[in-house]
Design a protein around this motif. Structure first.
Motif, PDB file in Angstrom:
ATOM      1  N   VAL A 137       0.733  -1.141   0.012  1.00  0.00           N
ATOM      2  CA  VAL A 137      -0.068   0.130  -0.060  1.00  0.00           C
ATOM      3  C   VAL A 137       0.920   1.018   0.015  1.00  0.00           C
ATOM      4  CG1 VAL A 137      -1.873  -1.086   0.952  1.00  0.00           C
ATOM      5  CG2 VAL A 137      -0.222   0.036   2.503  1.00  0.00           C
ATOM      6  N   ASN A 138       2.076   1.227   0.017  1.00  0.00           N
ATOM      7  CA  ASN A 138       3.067   2.354  -0.137  1.00  0.00           C
ATOM      8  C   ASN A 138       4.534   1.985  -0.771  1.00  0.00           C
ATOM      9  OD1 ASN A 138       3.909   4.939   0.400  1.00  0.00           O
ATOM     10  ND2 ASN A 138       3.210   4.829   2.520  1.00  0.00           N
ATOM     11  N   VAL A 139       5.293   2.883  -1.081  1.00  0.00           N
ATOM     12  CA  VAL A 139       6.518   2.723  -1.627  1.00  0.00           C
ATOM     13  C   VAL A 139       7.467   3.269  -0.366  1.00  0.00           C
ATOM     14  CG1 VAL A 139       6.119   2.434  -3.880  1.00  0.00           C
ATOM     15  CG2 VAL A 139       6.306   4.726  -3.073  1.00  0.00           C
ATOM     16  N   PRO A 140       8.529   2.812  -0.249  1.00  0.00           N
ATOM     17  CA  PRO A 140       9.313   1.489  -1.067  1.00  0.00           C
ATOM     18  C   PRO A 140       8.442   0.377  -0.055  1.00  0.00           C
ATOM     19  CG  PRO A 140      10.967   2.693   0.168  1.00  0.00           C
ATOM     20  CD  PRO A 140       9.719   3.621   0.300  1.00  0.00           C
ATOM     21  N   PRO A 178       6.812 -10.932   4.213  1.00  0.00           N
ATOM     22  CA  PRO A 178       5.758 -10.304   3.358  1.00  0.00           C
ATOM     23  C   PRO A 178       6.019  -8.773   3.567  1.00  0.00           C
ATOM     24  CG  PRO A 178       4.787 -10.821   5.366  1.00  0.00           C
ATOM     25  CD  PRO A 178       6.057 -11.622   5.628  1.00  0.00           C
ATOM     26  N   ALA A 179       5.143  -8.166   3.020  1.00  0.00           N
ATOM     27  CA  ALA A 179       5.188  -6.475   2.855  1.00  0.00           C
ATOM     28  C   ALA A 179       5.897  -5.625   4.207  1.00  0.00           C
ATOM     29  CB  ALA A 179       3.818  -6.074   2.373  1.00  0.00           C
ATOM     30  N   GLU A 180       6.856  -5.046   3.814  1.00  0.00           N
ATOM     31  CA  GLU A 180       7.358  -4.191   4.940  1.00  0.00           C
ATOM     32  C   GLU A 180       8.243  -3.110   4.200  1.00  0.00           C
ATOM     33  OE1 GLU A 180       9.146  -6.727   7.716  1.00  0.00           O
ATOM     34  OE2 GLU A 180      10.675  -7.556   6.159  1.00  0.00           O
ATOM     35  N   PRO A 181       8.397  -1.951   4.852  1.00  0.00           N
ATOM     36  CA  PRO A 181       9.119  -0.696   4.330  1.00  0.00           C
ATOM     37  C   PRO A 181      10.595  -1.342   3.745  1.00  0.00           C
ATOM     38  CG  PRO A 181       8.079  -0.059   6.232  1.00  0.00           C
ATOM     39  CD  PRO A 181       7.929  -1.652   6.094  1.00  0.00           C
ATOM     40  N   ALA A 182      10.933  -0.830   2.785  1.00  0.00           N
ATOM     41  CA  ALA A 182      12.018  -1.388   2.186  1.00  0.00           C
ATOM     42  C   ALA A 182      13.129  -0.153   2.139  1.00  0.00           C
ATOM     43  CB  ALA A 182      11.775  -2.066   0.897  1.00  0.00           C
ATOM     44  N   TRP A 183      13.567   0.457   2.856  1.00  0.00           N
ATOM     45  CA  TRP A 183      14.464   1.495   2.953  1.00  0.00           C
ATOM     46  C   TRP A 183      15.866   1.025   3.096  1.00  0.00           C
ATOM     47  CZ3 TRP A 183      13.395   6.538   1.599  1.00  0.00           C
ATOM     48  CH2 TRP A 183      12.230   6.919   1.682  1.00  0.00           C
ATOM     49  N   THR A 184      16.863   1.781   2.494  1.00  0.00           N
ATOM     50  CA  THR A 184      18.208   1.291   2.684  1.00  0.00           C
ATOM     51  C   THR A 184      19.064   2.130   3.852  1.00  0.00           C
ATOM     52  OG1 THR A 184      18.806   2.526   0.751  1.00  0.00           O
ATOM     53  CG2 THR A 184      18.325   0.086   0.496  1.00  0.00           C
ATOM     54  N   THR A 185      18.492   3.347   4.205  1.00  0.00           N
ATOM     55  CA  THR A 185      19.295   4.360   5.056  1.00  0.00           C
ATOM     56  C   THR A 185      18.299   4.610   6.165  1.00  0.00           C
ATOM     57  OG1 THR A 185      18.521   6.260   3.787  1.00  0.00           O
ATOM     58  CG2 THR A 185      20.632   5.334   3.128  1.00  0.00           C
ATOM     59  N   GLU A 213      14.141   2.648   8.425  1.00  0.00           N
ATOM     60  CA  GLU A 213      14.643   1.953   9.296  1.00  0.00           C
ATOM     61  C   GLU A 213      15.578   1.038   8.283  1.00  0.00           C
ATOM     62  OE1 GLU A 213      12.230   0.764  12.932  1.00  0.00           O
ATOM     63  OE2 GLU A 213      11.038   0.881  11.479  1.00  0.00           O
ATOM     64  N   GLY A 214      16.538   1.804   7.534  1.00  0.00           N
ATOM     65  CA  GLY A 214      16.877   1.165   6.308  1.00  0.00           C
ATOM     66  C   GLY A 214      18.056   0.163   6.874  1.00  0.00           C
ATOM     67  N   GLU A 215      18.784   0.720   7.853  1.00  0.00           N
ATOM     68  CA  GLU A 215      19.946  -0.077   8.184  1.00  0.00           C
ATOM     69  C   GLU A 215      19.667  -1.488   8.765  1.00  0.00           C
ATOM     70  OE1 GLU A 215      22.167   2.764  10.777  1.00  0.00           O
ATOM     71  OE2 GLU A 215      22.403   4.055   9.260  1.00  0.00           O
ATOM     72  N   GLU A 216      18.597  -1.386   9.652  1.00  0.00           N
ATOM     73  CA  GLU A 216      17.882  -2.553  10.286  1.00  0.00           C
ATOM     74  C   GLU A 216      17.546  -3.657   9.061  1.00  0.00           C
ATOM     75  OE1 GLU A 216      17.099   0.328  11.067  1.00  0.00           O
ATOM     76  OE2 GLU A 216      17.483   0.708  13.259  1.00  0.00           O
ATOM     77  N   PRO A 237       4.665   1.360   8.644  1.00  0.00           N
ATOM     78  CA  PRO A 237       4.456   0.640  10.006  1.00  0.00           C
ATOM     79  C   PRO A 237       6.135   0.504  10.295  1.00  0.00           C
ATOM     80  CG  PRO A 237       3.994  -1.017   8.041  1.00  0.00           C
ATOM     81  CD  PRO A 237       4.050   0.646   7.571  1.00  0.00           C
ATOM     82  N   LYS A 238       6.155   0.169  11.636  1.00  0.00           N
ATOM     83  CA  LYS A 238       7.430  -0.085  12.241  1.00  0.00           C
ATOM     84  C   LYS A 238       7.944  -1.317  11.945  1.00  0.00           C
ATOM     85  CE  LYS A 238       9.949   0.866  16.607  1.00  0.00           C
ATOM     86  NZ  LYS A 238      11.274   1.182  15.621  1.00  0.00           N
ATOM     87  N   LEU A 239       9.167  -1.529  11.569  1.00  0.00           N
ATOM     88  CA  LEU A 239       9.745  -2.682  11.138  1.00  0.00           C
ATOM     89  C   LEU A 239       9.666  -3.681  12.309  1.00  0.00           C
ATOM     90  CD1 LEU A 239      13.219  -2.661   9.214  1.00  0.00           C
ATOM     91  CD2 LEU A 239      11.145  -3.446   8.458  1.00  0.00           C
ATOM     92  N   ASP A 240       9.118  -5.055  12.176  1.00  0.00           N
ATOM     93  CA  ASP A 240       9.007  -5.912  13.245  1.00  0.00           C
ATOM     94  C   ASP A 240      10.194  -6.803  13.026  1.00  0.00           C
ATOM     95  OD1 ASP A 240       8.389  -7.477  15.113  1.00  0.00           O
ATOM     96  OD2 ASP A 240       5.907  -7.510  14.604  1.00  0.00           O
ATOM     97  N   MET A 241      11.342  -6.656  13.391  1.00  0.00           N
ATOM     98  CA  MET A 241      12.318  -7.443  13.191  1.00  0.00           C
ATOM     99  C   MET A 241      13.245  -7.639  14.379  1.00  0.00           C
ATOM    100  SD  MET A 241      14.270  -6.286   9.891  1.00  0.00           S
ATOM    101  CE  MET A 241      14.021  -7.108   8.128  1.00  0.00           C
TER     102      MET A 241
END
Lengths: 213, 161
Positions: free
Chosen positions: A49-52, A66-73, A87-90, A193-197
């Protein structure tokens, strides 16, 4: 991460096609697989529902995450009284771990956790998806008014989908920023959404050299 | 060969991805959108009620990969029983089938957009099988996710907007 039987596929969710997306791929000097997904087929298939947004898929075609925000920084961007943090670093650390360790990675979700995260679409979400496709079709056929009718219907049916809204706003660029800001300021949940990692594993300390006996 | 390519090659009528430049081949044609496909039908059942779309049963596979068989409409290991009234000679009631399958239909003029078929979504929801999709790369070459079976994949979206 090149020689580990791992590939990256980027899919531009751009109904404007190569004309809209191409220069960004050029600028990024992309070395990965670059798709121009004018009908948002990837978002539709994986309920993005959003990018990235990203998914990890293993060698057998099974979805690992599955779907989660895919940042790199990691960055925090302020917009008025609110802000967006990435939360790209994580995300990248988790990805590297999975590429190296596969199913043994702590970042590979259990079936139970996968089931908790992925739900069937509601009937409104299904209708929104079908309406958005109709809008893309009419846009491509030059029927701008019919396209607008179904861009709007998709947004009404699924107001949580930023892709629907932002794709439509992109056709009136002078208004797009204002439209985004209004919707964003009214938002009562996180934009991403917060990365759940799990926290990335620390490098195991090297064992001290054994004393010679 | 990928099934979708096979369908494109073996079918006499147009099957294409629903690219923005896709158009119905002629004014009288009907377009059906399903998943990443846009299928143009030059024949649909004449005189059908305006809220019903009847297609040739022979066109069903290229619309949604289902095939009409004696036991119902079938795809892979799924068969959905079809009551008699949804069939008439060569014709098959696609909107009636959609209602039975819990599939959304949105119609405007001669374009019919069908949502996902919930029972087929089980592969992703229950078995975590990545849904296949097709999208063009920058040169227009069609890329399928299934082309990369045997590799780990990070698939991510972005947008210029």
């Amino acid at each position: 991460m090149k020689d580990q039987n791992f590939i990256v596929i980027a899919a531009a969710q751009d109904t404007g096609g190569e004309a809209a997306a191409g220069k960004w791929y050029d600028q990024a000097k992309a070395t990965y697989i670059t798709l121009v997904d004018s009908q948002h087929a990837v978002s539709s298939a994986f309920q993005f529902v959003n990018v990235p947004t990203g998914v990890w898929i293993d060698e057998r075609g099974r979805v690992v995450r599955p779907a989660e925000p895919a940042w790199t920084t990691n960055q925090t961007m302020k917009f008025g009284a609110k802000s967006i943090s990435t939360e790209g670093e994580e995300y990248v650390a988790g990805l590297r771990d999975w590429v190296k360790n596969g199913d043994r990675s702590v970042f590979a979700l259990s079936d139970q956790e996968f089931a908790r995260r992925v739900k069937p679409r509601s009937s409104a979400e299904m209708e929104a998806d079908a309406s958005f496709k109709l809008a893309v079709y009419f846009y491509g056929a030059g029927a701008k008014e019919l396209a607008a009718k179904y861009w709007h219907r998709a947004q009404q049916l699924n107001p949580d989908d930023w892709n629907y809204a932002r794709q439509e706003w992109s056709f009136t660029p002078a208004e797009a920023g204002k439209n985004w800001m209004e919707k964003f300021q009214k938002l009562d949940q996180a934009y991403y959404p917060k990365l759940d990692m799990p926290a990335p594993a620390k490098e195991a300390p090297k064992e001290p050299p054994k004393p010679q006996l | 060969m990928n099934r979708r390519d096979f369908v494109a090659l073996s079918s006499g009528a147009a099957v294409s991805l629903a690219l923005p430049n896709a158009r119905a081949a002629s004014a009288g044609a009907t377009t059906v959108l399903f998943g990443d496909r846009s299928v143009t039908l030059d024949k649909t059942r004449p005189g059908a009620p305006p809220n019903e779309l009847w297609v040739r049963a022979a066109d069903l596979p290229r619309i949604n990969d289902f095939t009409v068989k004696p036991q119902g409409a079938c795809r892979e290991d799924v068969c959905i029983p079809i009551p008699k009234e949804l069939k008439n000679g060569e014709w098959f009631n696609l909107t009636g089938f959609a209602r039975r399958a819990g599939e959304t239909v949105v119609n405007e003029e001669n374009v019919w957009s069908f949502g996902e078929i919930p029972i087929m979504g089980g592969k992703y929801l229950n078995n975590r099988q990545a849904p296949d999709f097709a999208a063009p790369d920058r040169t227009g070459k069609i890329v399928h996710l299934s082309d990369f079976r045997g590799k780990k994949v990070l698939l991510f979206t972005w947008a210029s907007w």
